[in-house]
Design an enzyme around this catalytic site. Structure first.
Site, mmCIF file in Angstrom:
data_model
loop_
_atom_site.group_PDB
_atom_site.id
_atom_site.type_symbol
_atom_site.label_atom_id
_atom_site.label_comp_id
_atom_site.label_asym_id
_atom_site.label_seq_id
_atom_site.Cartn_x
_atom_site.Cartn_y
_atom_site.Cartn_z
ATOM 1 N N GLY A 1 1.180 8.194 1.416
ATOM 2 C CA GLY A 1 0.758 8.565 2.749
ATOM 3 C C GLY A 1 -0.736 8.740 2.904
ATOM 4 O O GLY A 1 -1.477 8.866 1.924
ATOM 5 N N THR A 2 -1.167 8.760 4.172
ATOM 6 C CA THR A 2 -2.596 8.805 4.475
ATOM 7 C C THR A 2 -3.245 10.104 4.031
ATOM 8 O O THR A 2 -4.348 10.109 3.479
ATOM 9 C CB THR A 2 -2.808 8.602 5.984
ATOM 10 O OG1 THR A 2 -2.172 7.393 6.399
ATOM 11 C CG2 THR A 2 -4.285 8.517 6.303
ATOM 12 N N HIS B 1 -5.627 -35.657 0.235
ATOM 13 C CA HIS B 1 -5.625 -36.801 1.135
ATOM 14 C C HIS B 1 -4.405 -36.852 2.047
ATOM 15 O O HIS B 1 -3.319 -36.442 1.699
ATOM 16 C CB HIS B 1 -5.707 -38.140 0.355
ATOM 17 C CG HIS B 1 -5.106 -38.117 -1.000
ATOM 18 N ND1 HIS B 1 -5.764 -38.584 -2.116
ATOM 19 C CD2 HIS B 1 -3.926 -37.660 -1.444
ATOM 20 C CE1 HIS B 1 -5.001 -38.431 -3.180
ATOM 21 N NE2 HIS B 1 -3.881 -37.881 -2.800
ATOM 22 N N ALA C 1 -5.820 1.439 -0.927
ATOM 23 C CA ALA C 1 -4.962 1.591 -2.104
ATOM 24 C C ALA C 1 -3.656 0.814 -2.022
ATOM 25 O O ALA C 1 -3.024 0.557 -3.048
ATOM 26 C CB ALA C 1 -4.648 3.075 -2.328
ATOM 27 N N GLN D 1 -5.609 6.463 -6.075
ATOM 28 C CA GLN D 1 -4.316 6.981 -5.625
ATOM 29 C C GLN D 1 -3.261 6.251 -6.451
ATOM 30 O O GLN D 1 -2.990 5.067 -6.228
ATOM 31 C CB GLN D 1 -4.114 6.733 -4.129
ATOM 32 C CG GLN D 1 -2.833 7.331 -3.577
ATOM 33 C CD GLN D 1 -2.595 6.966 -2.114
ATOM 34 O OE1 GLN D 1 -3.080 5.951 -1.622
ATOM 35 N NE2 GLN D 1 -1.832 7.802 -1.414
#
Length: 400
Positions: free
Chosen positions: A82-83, A312, A8, A77
């Site tokens: 946070g996790t 080039h 997320a 989310q």
């Protein structure tokens, strides 16, 4: 078993590459990081649950509804919090034990397999030489989790929290009780503390394999190197008789390699890319779809995203070129300091020692340079930056 994959975040430390692209879709070895994460757990996952947020529609469009036959469900989310908060978004889908992986952390398949085999809730750890930079895990005599201490000055063990877990659905009750940290986030480590305080056993899975948190641009180069080290030669594109392709090189269908080109693997050339004439590609290099690397161009140990053009007389070393970059003739990239020290790069306003002796530049999407431009080692140019002909660029531009 469900595989919850966290994808997320924007990845601001990876700017400018994530200005208009979510970090888990950045390519390593010619494929998005997320696909490499999926590959590691195909043997144990029956359904992926991908937590999306920043540019989530791009993730949906890229991955679709299944990956190699395994269905994908998306949950959102809305704000990064946070996790634990990210995992909580999967509650409406989950009805059995699940593993949690990060969409920008590379491990090998032994880790999700071990998490799947563990009993109940589980946390993955790995030994590190300097634990002070990590959450450090202490293990009880019975092999279960005893404690996690964040970035301790005097680490009790050398086991770092990898950030990969397995949970029973009961964890959502404890996530709901988790309070915001001082950083304003709901941390899964606090959820684990609450489980421990309520006498839940948490298995510790010790892992000693590959582990790379791809958070900053040079770590994407490292991921590219790791992945390309395992490819096998596969030539399906058009290779001129006067070209030479050595070692493990993948050239996809509809790619063109012209006369005078030398490619030394490991390298991958994606479909619709055009190399040469008289170009030199070497090291762990990934040439994206629609890329043009033309006459007298040398590309070494780099990632060129789709549509980039180096027509080039240019040198690109240890660098990442964003989508639709166009370098004027004679543009040269420096990838080595004169004092031979490791190259520094600015990340979120702070100078960081990358630990890499050789590191070139990171160019955002749509960057254009005039002829005879010199770009110094460690420079980043923001999306759509224009560099005047003959300029020597010693500092970042366009990253405000």
């Amino acid at each position: 078993m469900y595989g919850v994959v966290l994808a997320a975040g924007q990845g601001t430390r990876m700017r400018p590459l994530t200005d208009v692209q979510p970090k888990p879709l950045l390519p390593a070895g010619g494929r998005p990081l997320l696909e490499h994460v999926f590959d590691t757990c195909l043997d144990v996952v029956d359904e992926f649950v991908v937590v999306i947020g920043y540019r989530g529609a791009d993730v949906r469009a890229k991955l679709g509804n299944a990956y190699r036959g395994t269905p994908i469900t998306y949950v959102e989310q809305d704000e990064p919090a946070g996790t634990a908060h990210a995992i909580e978004q999967a509650e409406s889908v989950i009805d059995e034990r699940f593993i949690v992986l990060n969409g920008d952390v590379l491990v090998n398949s032994t880790l999700p397999n071990a998490l799947a085999d563990a009993h109940g809730h589980a946390i993955a750890t790995t030994p590190v030489s300097d634990p002070t930079a990590y959450g450090v895990v202490s293990v009880a005599p019975d092999g279960s989790l005893e404690e996690i201490v964040e970035k301790p000055s005097d680490p009790p063990t050398d086991l770092a929290n990898v950030g990969c877990y397995a949970f029973e659905p009961a964890v959502f009750e404890y996530i709901d009780q988790t309070e915001q940290s001082e950083r304003g986030e709901f941390e899964i480590t606090e959820t684990l503390d609450r489980l421990l305080n309520d006498d839940h056993d948490i298995s510790v899975v010790e892992y000693d394999g590959q582990w790379l948190d791809v958070g900053r641009p040079w770590e994407l180069l490292t991921a590219n190197e790791w992945i390309l080290a395992d490819i096998q030669r596969d030539i399906r594109g058009k290779v001129a008789d006067g070209a030479r392709v050595e070692g493990d090189v993948v050239i996809e269908k509809d790619a063109t390699v012209r006369d005078g080109v030398v490619i030394e693997g490991p390298a991958v050339v994606k479909s619709d890319a055009e190399i040469g004439p008289n170009a030199y590609v070497r090291g762990a290099t990934a040439i994206g779809s629609g890329v043009h690397a033309g006459h007298g161009v040398e590309v070494k140990n780099s990632i060129l995203l789709s549509g980039a053009a180096v027509p080039h007389l240019s040198y690109i070393g240890d660098s990442i070129l964003g989508r639709d970059v166009n370098l004027g003739a004679g543009t040269q990239v420096a990838n080595l300091r004169h004092d031979d020290k490791s190259v520094q790069m600015t990340v979120k306003g702070e100078r960081v020692d990358t630990g890499r002796r050789k590191l070139g530049v990171v160019l955002g999407n749509g960057v254009k340079t005039g002829i005879n431009v010199s770009l110094n080692a460690g420079v980043k140019l923001g999306s759509d930056v224009r560099v005047e002909p003959g300029a020597t660029v010693m500092r970042d531009r366009g990253l405000e």
